[in-house]
Scaffold this active site. Structure first.
Site, PDB file in Angstrom:
ATOM      1  N   GLY B  44     -61.745 -26.897  -7.231  1.00 21.01           N
ATOM      2  CA  GLY B  44     -60.937 -26.632  -8.413  1.00 21.01           C
ATOM      3  C   GLY B  44     -61.502 -25.445  -9.150  1.00 21.01           C
ATOM      4  O   GLY B  44     -62.592 -25.537  -9.704  1.00 21.01           O
ATOM      5  N   GLY B 120     -57.615 -36.994  -7.516  1.00 18.58           N
ATOM      6  CA  GLY B 120     -56.599 -37.778  -6.820  1.00 18.58           C
ATOM      7  C   GLY B 120     -55.261 -37.638  -7.508  1.00 18.58           C
ATOM      8  O   GLY B 120     -55.047 -36.680  -8.271  1.00 18.58           O
ATOM      9  N   TYR B 259     -60.717 -28.915   6.020  1.00 23.48           N
ATOM     10  CA  TYR B 259     -60.691 -27.747   5.154  1.00 23.48           C
ATOM     11  C   TYR B 259     -61.278 -27.956   3.761  1.00 23.48           C
ATOM     12  O   TYR B 259     -61.979 -27.093   3.253  1.00 23.48           O
ATOM     13  CB  TYR B 259     -59.249 -27.233   5.001  1.00 23.48           C
ATOM     14  CG  TYR B 259     -59.093 -26.116   4.016  1.00 23.48           C
ATOM     15  CD1 TYR B 259     -59.610 -24.852   4.285  1.00 23.48           C
ATOM     16  CD2 TYR B 259     -58.472 -26.320   2.800  1.00 23.48           C
ATOM     17  CE1 TYR B 259     -59.480 -23.821   3.364  1.00 23.48           C
ATOM     18  CE2 TYR B 259     -58.340 -25.296   1.874  1.00 23.48           C
ATOM     19  CZ  TYR B 259     -58.845 -24.049   2.168  1.00 23.48           C
ATOM     20  OH  TYR B 259     -58.722 -23.027   1.255  1.00 23.48           O
TER      21      TYR B 259
END
Lengths: 486, 486, 486, 486
Positions: B44, B120, B259
């Site tokens: 993030g 999530g 990834y």
């Protein structure tokens, strides 16, 4: 609690100071210059500037930051109109006064406006500055670039070329410069060609820039390297070449191939990535020991490690992972956890290290501080033995040609022989490529001692020009890196 | 002239939304949290926040930017005192309103203050929000995290644990959450364990975080993975585990290995780097063609390419060079040079490509736009033939568990079969690893169709939870990614 | 060396906390709101916000700073589209958390969105907040405005009006509020009408605002004062008045006339400038001494000084000059020159002072610190004698109705009688207007002791409402001024 | 929708360009300079700078903004150490290039560093600049201050005083300059003494500054005016006076008394406030008509209105209220409400206007735009008749001595006679004070036509120096106000 400044790439590396770009004849001149500077970001991450000319006015924009930060917002490029522009990346210090040092510099001359930026360092800049000030010149920056400006202002002759040649005859050192006048974009490379400068073409436009990767980013074609001692003048009639000095053998900086240049650039006909692989292979031939894995110190050690692994057949593994988000500052919260610092950039990846004998491949050792921490980290991750191989000879001398080197006293290779260095960084064995091995990897049979093919002064102490300022007692600082109090 | 936003990593990739970190029992709690968030930056990149508790007051700091930008200046950490803290990285949009969405969120409850952040996405967040608002709850953000807060506020019971269990029983979807109350740091993982959460220890302190790399950066020891459906409460008496739900087979996200996660992390006992190499090797066994070089699409394709090269004996070469300075925006100056865009990030390195047959190894194809440009670039650099091998099955379905996926209609694998995709991106051949090949590489004999070992919904469409909001007509947006007008 | 924060007007004055503005029915709603807030800048200088509604979405913008700084740049107003808007000026503290307190606040309710701002203070806000939190409400700010929001959210009924009446029945204290829903702009004034609120009209638009000067700036017509205890709802059908409470005698704040309101405003039929002149004349009648000049303490003392000078025939002279550039902070460089502070704002003008007996006219004395410095300055400029006359009775009690007062212990009038105050500030004589003199100047025969015509609690201690929070032990802070640590 | 820039004071006023301050011999030199510049804020509101010298290094800080904004934050003053400093306020334009123009300018000379700032304008600056550039001087700014620098650099002699005298002999126009070298603070005033400069003393320190109000703010004593044509050099041995030019009769700017200077300043023995009252009284004697109230146009018209009211016995009333929060920009939202603009600054206060015959007293009429709006506003507020009286003669000529005047064509007094001007601004009658009346108010019997006692060129067109640049064709712009494109 203290703040530690970490350079985008590494506080324990030598730093190229600058990248340059110039373009003549494109309606998108400033945008293409910004893209070119972005491709050259590795040559200077702390400030950048562009000056364009729209046929009537010069338009400058200079700021501290990365190219994308400075030139990425809406409108900035629109405020740099015109079909000709030059740009410059700088490795500089921060603060109010530094803004005056961001290139390209601009001034109004009797013959009109001229913007100017360069990559390199003049080894007699302080001496020239002293003489110019005595003569009534007022300096506004602490860059050696301003020395060029005042020499041009005080030269005689109506033609800019005549004034430029007069100015360049007075300077010593290394420079690859670009300049922008009302009618021309100009490039010049010092008589030894220490710093790179190439010519490219995109449709009707001509481009001068430090490396070919700045041509690739905009889809331009590589035309040729600018020659050592050459002045090129680009105007609406094309490219004009001038060679006003007696020709001497060129000596391009060999460290550009080892670390400074981008791996996808090609300088003087040699691809940098392939050169690094060749150095890695030569290094393996000179000093291989049996190990289970070849681990590059990322990112700069990767090509040499590939060459090393291919030569030896030992698996190439990513045993060190680098965090690409490291910026200019990060907090180090207390003495107790100060040793955490290095992991901001690198983390050992235990899986390919645990229970293995490994060789670490890196490009150079400067102070040795980072190497020591990396070795400790690799051992903590479970490596059985740690050998280090370096794709350059020991860096035992300072550079005075536009590279930010610590003083000689701080260089680990000045303090210790190779065995002592091995003990300092805590490896089981340490080896550097030999000078002749390096020259072989570069396609030479060996170093020509009488007339070396490259500038390798940081390894050999064999400086190819006079060092007027240093010999005059100003050993430590290159003018191009100074910050003045006012 | 337009501005194009380019994500730090890639606009044509799936994006993990969040990383979390919590620590209890260290005098440097906030500083260690900042370092942990820095190690999780890949989860993030657009906003981050920390809330600390000093025994008396909660101290928040939340901002848009990278962790080093937000928490690197002098004094910021000093304004976050205390021995307990939690932190959160967010993949978010910019703008005034988004600031309210930066986690951890904080509120005063009847039982005291509580800060909360999660990684999530709840698949019934909109439905729950609608019900809560009808009941008099006022929402200040558009995050699903605030749904947790209101569920806790409206639960009964004096004990925070009781309220938390009541709240979690009402939610569906994926979450790995950390919370900070006056006396505790709390962690919870959804019953399927879709998103990762691990427990670590540094001297007397306990740590909860998304990946082990956030333990490594501060020198902490990995203790264990938090189990699917587990709630852990850390207080001065240590770590207390609660498992209030009926146990079901866990299904961690398989894309974390392909990834999302950092290669040096180990999740559920599997090292990510080694997993990627195994996938590359399996991919080679399934679909190799004779070529001269294996070229990774950097950076994420590198480990699989190493596995592929090792398996086949074909040389691993850096045929694509990535510019690590790409930031959030860069200018694209005109239609005529718009096609230059992709070179901001990657440049083809001609030396190892020219005259060669090559296989490109990448981790996934989302829209295909980047792949197409890379293939074209490699061909322009002189490659004779270009084959592409992908270390995941085709991404044909959207994720609703905290990953930013384009709508299904935009996914290239939804529009075309593999032959069609090959034509679209312009390769000589294209192959993806098979689902069973992927499971083999992950150490399973094959996918257990009745009870799959991983969440692989983006490949199979087999979603492990109800999709209440989607089935209620809100297909496109996950609440955690929304921006509201006020 | 320390930094001293100086309020735009005076650190030694009482401060009105807020100004409000609402408009329904103009295509320029946000721009007119910004202009109105600008005219009300004297009611709150540290933050401002506007929320507009465009028929579909609510658009907020809130920031710290002056109205012109926040809403003066290109594009800000354009991002606040719609024909209805409300705005709010705030006297607030700085810092991250304070941003959440800038009004108008906005929330999504079961019935739709509602934005809300008010001027005043609830004297039972803490008690209500405690009850609401126990009931599951989550507070995001520390303003009493959010108490209104949660009361409305927890009220029953589909109609906003019903919910609003339920909410207002539970609150105690002073409020003049404006609210914006999808279809309406709403205004409400507490049953005593402590803070002002007026109705105006501009072409087809209706306006609610604190003072008439905010109508003048946009060329709007004054229609009438909103009555004490009245709720007005403005929608496409016009203005609807509701009076849900039993009627009691209104008690508007008398200090609005003395200092808070702008001199060009008219409240409840009384022009503020004329009222101040009347107070000055009455003051002269009560306590004049022979002097050579009447000197106003600028700017607030000017109208009373004109009234005083007219009444006595003594020349009105500018013996104190005020620097209008004083901002929020200024440096005070060392102990030695710390006493210079007050001259940042005022300078004695020797010419009309030297050798003269003077009377200084000011509106109030709070702590007395500024008065003392001004008197010293006037004496140093050569005045023979200095008499001070104050156009209000002694301020001996704190205000709990939306005015930022020091604690009672800090008030000079709480510590000393008038003779003691005279000694403290160093004047030859000191007099305040009497309570009845003040009421006479306001057009009353005298104060009605049984049912006072104004709220004058800061002079008399006669508070017109219950002080639930204060009597519960929260004497010092009004909730509307709080900053919470998280 | 457009943005309109409104100057802090008035877009329809003449603007003094600069204020200067210098101090020698105080440990708080920079802090005292900041305070002095704050007191001089009315002389230049858009940028400010300070340079200090700490015995070893010069320390500069220059920025756009108000003095309190630039020098009020913690640490800024601490970064300006030393016992000597000079400072400068500037009326300048905004933007990147303007930063280079913020004074004091600094340069390294052969004799050492020198910082320099001035108030005024050289009327041959362009001509001198042209000659200097031809000679090899490089200009970095567009200020005439840099002309001083290059003249000094090109002068001969080891002593700074000799070089300064040589430089000053070459310039024409008005200047009051302060300079700071390693050992001295220097002041100089042009031979006519157009702009003010005074000497003060604070304990052991000497001060040079534009007005006495900058002495008052720091508690310093006024010593004397610097004489026209005088150079003073302050060093550790005290104040040394030099008068290198033939003495001529001084002609200080009369507009300083009418509008520019602060009312509490005393220049050449005349208190500004008292002068303005005298002008008001003289104006009343020349042109009074029977009215009910005397209304000042705030703030600059107030002292003259007091003088006028005292002379006539007509009550002085605040019929216009000014909003002191007007900043640099404010939005003007649409054509329809564009006429609202003027009320941003002023509002008519109906109570003292309605039904009255009034005289408005203002200091000058430049373009007349503001006057027209004010008159309309006063009529709308109910005034029966509106007469305007101006405390200066008609402004019919541009100033070239450091005042920002519109071009002559834009001056209302250039376009119309007094009757025409009255019609343009819509008054019942209009009168200006006569030239001789003005001189009488200033204590002269009348204007000495052969050798005027003041510079009054803006009224008479009688310029006291040559206008080399203007006569050479550069009529419009004074160099000190220019912005160059690069």
């Amino acid at each position: 609690m203290t703040i530690v400044t970490t350079n985008p790439f590494d506080g324990d590396k030598l730093h190229e100071e600058c990248g340059v770009f110039g373009i003549f004849g494109s309606p998108d001149a400033a945008a293409l210059t910004a893209l070119g500077l972005h491709a050259l970001q590795h040559r200077g991450q702390e400030a950048a500037g562009i000056v364009s000319f729209d046929g009537e006015h010069f338009h400058p924009h200079r700021a501290i930051g990365l190219v994308g930060e400075i030139f990425g917002d809406a409108g900035t490029i629109a405020r740099l109109p015109g079909a000709a522009a030059i740009g410059h990346n700088r490795y500089a210090t921060t603060g109010e006064t530094a803004i005056r040092n961001i290139q390209p510099l601009y001034a109004d001359f009797a013959f009109g406006g001229l913007a100017l930026g360069h990559n390199g360092n003049l080894t007699n800049a302080r001496e020239l500055r002293r003489m110019l000030v005595e003569n009534g010149s007022l300096f506004q920056s602490t860059t050696d670039t301003e020395v060029f400006q005042h020499l041009i202002a005080n030269a005689s002759g109506a033609r800019l070329l005549d004034r430029l040649v007069q100015a360049l005859r007075q300077v010593e050192g290394a420079y690859s410069l670009v300049a922008l006048s009302r009618r021309k974009v100009i490039g010049a490379r010092d008589p030894l060609g220490v710093r790179p400068l190439v010519l490219g073409r995109l449709q009707d436009a001509w481009i001068l820039t430090s490396e070919t990767c700045a041509l690739d980013i905009i889809g331009a074609q590589f035309v040729r390297d600018i020659e050592a001692g050459e002045i090129v003048i680009i105007d609406k009639d094309g490219v004009h070449s001038h060679k006003p000095y007696p020709q001497v053998r060129q000596r391009p900086c060999i460290f550009e191939y080892i670390y400074f240049a981008r791996p996808d650039s090609t300088l003087a006909g040699l691809n940098v990535y392939e050169s690094r692989k060749c150095v890695g292979a030569e290094l393996a031939r000179e000093s291989h020991v049996p190990v289970d894995a070849v681990i590059p110190v990322p990112d700069s050690g990767v090509p040499a490690a590939i060459g090393y692994a291919n030569e030896t057949g030992v698996p190439f593994e990513l045993g060190l992972i680098r965090n690409h988000y490291v910026g200019r500052t990060f907090i180090e919260p207390s003495d107790e956890i100060r040793h955490l610092g290095v992991r901001l950039k690198h983390n050992a990846n235990s899986a390919p290290l645990a229970g293995k004998k490994v060789v670490l491949v890196d490009d150079s050792i400067v102070r040795g501080t980072t190497s020591r921490k990396i070795v400790e980290m690799v051992r903590n991750a479970g490596a059985l033995s740690v050998h280090m191989r370096i794709s350059s000879p020991p860096t035992a001398h300072s550079c005075f040609y536009g590279v930010n080197t610590p003083s000689q006293q701080e260089l680990l290779a000045h303090q210790h022989d190779v065995d002592g260095m091995a003990r300092e960084i805590g490896v089981d064995s340490l080896a550097f490529i030999s000078i002749d091995g390096l020259y072989r990897a570069m396609g030479q049979s060996k170093r020509n001692m009488a007339s070396p093919q490259f500038c390798d002064a940081c390894f050999t102490g064999d400086y190819p020009t006079r060092l007027t300022d240093k010999d005059g007692g100003n050993a430590q600082a290159q003018l191009s890196l100074l910050v003045t109090p006012a």
